[in-house]
Design an enzyme around this catalytic site. Structure first.
Site, PDB file in Angstrom:
ATOM      1  N   LYS A  76       0.849  -1.194   0.000  1.00 32.19           N
ATOM      2  CA  LYS A  76       0.000   0.000   0.000  1.00 32.19           C
ATOM      3  C   LYS A  76       0.883   1.241   0.000  1.00 32.19           C
ATOM      4  O   LYS A  76       1.864   1.304   0.739  1.00 32.19           O
ATOM      5  CB  LYS A  76      -0.912  -0.039   1.232  1.00 32.19           C
ATOM      6  CG  LYS A  76      -1.944   1.078   1.308  1.00 32.19           C
ATOM      7  CD  LYS A  76      -2.819   0.883   2.540  1.00 32.19           C
ATOM      8  CE  LYS A  76      -3.888   1.963   2.656  1.00 32.19           C
ATOM      9  NZ  LYS A  76      -4.746   1.752   3.842  1.00 32.19           N
ATOM     10  N   SER A 150      -9.445   1.614   2.998  1.00 34.80           N
ATOM     11  CA  SER A 150      -8.652   2.470   2.139  1.00 34.80           C
ATOM     12  C   SER A 150      -7.579   1.691   1.383  1.00 34.80           C
ATOM     13  O   SER A 150      -6.986   2.181   0.422  1.00 34.80           O
ATOM     14  CB  SER A 150      -7.978   3.571   2.975  1.00 34.80           C
ATOM     15  OG  SER A 150      -7.080   3.012   3.932  1.00 34.80           O
ATOM     16  N   SER A 174      -9.794  -0.703   7.153  1.00 35.86           N
ATOM     17  CA  SER A 174      -9.193  -0.709   5.817  1.00 35.86           C
ATOM     18  C   SER A 174      -8.517  -2.016   5.451  1.00 35.86           C
ATOM     19  O   SER A 174      -8.224  -2.257   4.276  1.00 35.86           O
ATOM     20  CB  SER A 174      -8.169   0.426   5.707  1.00 35.86           C
ATOM     21  OG  SER A 174      -8.794   1.674   5.896  1.00 35.86           O
TER      22      SER A 174
END
Length: 586
Positions: A76, A150, A174
């Site tokens: 990420k 997210s 997330s």
């Protein structure tokens, strides 16, 4: 031919000599490049030149010499990879770190190869995966749905067969919401267990690094490799021994919480109630006892995350940029953060006090449970619905996830089925901090994975008692004051003799295993916090001690045993069948 990228299968692939990390990952990179325009999952896909040093580092190593030899993984883009920009989905914020995040460096040292940096909701603020200037991440199964966020691109890298696993982060869900939407296991380990040094904070006090994988077994293996105390991370916590790799095991009968009907919310989804009922039944089929749980204090804690002062903690990271370059942040991020500058210290302390009250209440509710089962999301929302009402629909996605880090719990999202339209649907198992490997054991059983030989463990230790510590007898208080609870009254295997020991103020038995003429002895199995077991052991007088006792069902548990020398002057009372019977009849 599509290669199975799960850890065990990929190891076998390399050991067979069918392929190399260079050939496989170069092919995966080309596939990712072709998929990226449609899915928007990578912000930065490593070039062949950027991948070369990682391949070179594997030269001279065999697939058997490194735990993650040649394993492709995605990162990420709020987690640092040395020499590659970290953007947090905000080009104006981007910087190029000289050093990788601790978790990334650890993976590389173990032989894993980073494929690229993945898309995310800007500054990890969102649960849907559409809040990015690099484009909205669509779902891996149905194009009209989001990937979830997210950590939007990371689950796509795994679900689309580009990576064995991927790293995300989780502050409010997330690492779990996108797992549910893409048919993956999403592990949000206990806070501080996986180091966050080198991670762009969302809420520094709450953030966790997460993993996305196809199986709970892979998640367990990764956690065992990554759960290490990190001096670079002020919030790092050491992993207790009961939560190490050996704790991942075979599930025994357990108790799990199920929210009251009035606490379950599916936001109008007609399929959710049936899917959740089926999940409850599946856990019961694995030996679980369902216990109704009042979820209201957990849900009240969840509301503090965005209605309380923790939004100011997010603002502490991006506030200066938001003021200096307001156009750098997406309008929806401004909408989330707009009230943060007005949060006062008084409000902050009041919210902390309220959270502590809720924490104490929730801990009490969990005390007699091994875990809690909830849906991961109430209902999926389409991209069109998110565009129409972005804040409301995003909030609905976090109904079952927002409280977890505030209350310091461990959680794992597990695939649980599919909706009628083919969209994945999942559940979450959560429990006390540092019960991660136990939760993964349950998730593994839920997925139908191979059962490890050893029994699963968590933060409670089982103890077999046969004498004065039995319920209601003279020394039982020593267990009760340590928070122990009675699990069952049963018998030992028929291989023991029972003696009334000589001397001492309190009458005590000694149970001794014998090769011949043994009998089944009445015993009780108690469970007490593992942290209390040491003090309990220290208080046991000679000739007694703790060892392994075989029960009638063939299982072996920690229990009272007696040294042979302690039988001098003892009276054999085996014929009574147990200590309580002897006390009543003697």
């Amino acid at each position: 031919m599509k290669i199975d990228l799960q850890l065990g299968a990929l190891r076998d692939y390399y050991l067979s000599g069918e392929g190399t990390p260079r050939s496989l990952i170069s092919a995966l990179r080309a596939e990712a490049e072709a998929l990226n325009p449609a899915f928007k999952l990578f912000i930065h896909l490593l070039s062949e030149a950027e991948l070369a040093p990682y391949f070179s580092a594997l030269d001279g190593h065999s697939p058997a010499s490194l735990p993650l030899y040649g394993v492709p993984f995605a990162i990420k883009d709020n987690i640092d990879l040395a020499g590659i920009p970290t953007s947090a989905a905000c080009p104006a914020f981007a910087y190029t770190p000289e050093r990788s995040a601790t978790v990334v460096q650890r993976l590389i040292e173990l032989g894993a190869v980073p494929l690229g940096k993945t898309n995310l909701d800007q500054f990890a603020t969102g649960l849907n995966g559409t809040r990015s200037p690099y484009g909205a991440c669509r779902n891996s199964v149905l194009a009209e749905y989001p990937s979830g966020g997210s950590s939007a691109g990371s689950p796509l890298a795994v679900a689309l067969g580009l990576a064995s696993f991927a790293l995300g982060t989780d502050t409010a869900g997330s690492g779990r919401v996108p797992a549910a939407l893409n048919n993956l296991v999403g592990l949000k380990a206990s806070k501080g267990l996986v180091p966050t040094a080198g991670v762009v904070p969302a809420c520094r006090t709450l953030d966790c690094v997460t993993t996305f994988s196809h199986s709970a077994a892979d998640a367990s293996r990764l956690l065992a490799l990554l759960a290490q105390f990190d001096p670079r991370d002020e919030y790092s916590r050491a992993n207790p021994s009961w939560n190490d790799a050996s704790a991942f095991g075979q599930v025994r009968p357990f108790r799990f919480g199920v929210p009251r009907p009035q606490d379950l919310e599916f936001f109008g989804c007609s399929e959710g109630p049936g899917l959740f009922a089926a999940a409850v039944a599946r856990l019961q089929g694995l030996g679980g006892e369902a216990v109704t749980l009042d979820l209201s204090p957990f849900l009240e804690a969840a509301r503090l995350l965005y209605d309380g002062p923790w939004v100011a903690e997010r603002y502490s990271v991006v506030g200066e940029l938001a003021q200096a370059q307001p156009e750098a942040l997406l309008p929806v991020i401004h909408a989330v953060l707009h009230k943060a500058p007005q949060v006062t210290a008084v409000q902050t302390f009041r919210a902390q006090y309220r959270l502590q009250v809720l924490k104490a209440e929730c801990d009490r509710l969990l005390a007699g449970l091994d875990c809690v089962l909830t849906p991961t999301i109430g209902r999926p929302v389409t991209l069109a619905e998110l565009a129409e009402e972005p804040v409301l629909r995003n909030a609905e996605l976090g109904y079952y996830t927002n409280f977890m880090n505030l209350l310091d719990y461990a959680a794992v999202a597990v695939p649980s089925g599919f909706m009628a339209n083919g969209l994945p649907w999942g559940v979450t198992l959560f429990g006390r901090a540092f019960t991660d490997q136990y939760l993964l054991s349950l998730a593994n059983a839920y997925q139908g994975g191979p059962a490890p030989a050893q029994p699963a463990r968590h933060d409670r230790a089982r103890l077999v008692v046969c004498g004065a510590h039995l319920d209601g007898l003279a020394l039982n208080g020593q267990l009760q004051q340590r928070g122990a609870r009675l699990l069952q009254a049963t018998h030992s295997a028929p291989h023991y003799r029972l003696y009334a020991l000589a001397g001492g103020g309190v009458k005590r038995p000694g149970m001794v295993r014998v090769a011949e003429q043994g009998a089944a002895i009445a015993v009780e199995v108690w469970e007490l916090p593992s942290l209390e077991l040491g003090s309990f052991l220290n208080g046991i007088p000679a000739p007694l001690g703790l060892g392994k006792v075989e029960l009638a069902d063939g299982s072996w548990e920690t229990g009272f045993i007696c040294e042979g020398y302690g039988l001098a002057g003892a009276v054999d009372i085996t014929e009574w069948g147990g200590w309580r019977a002897w006390l009543a009849g003697a």
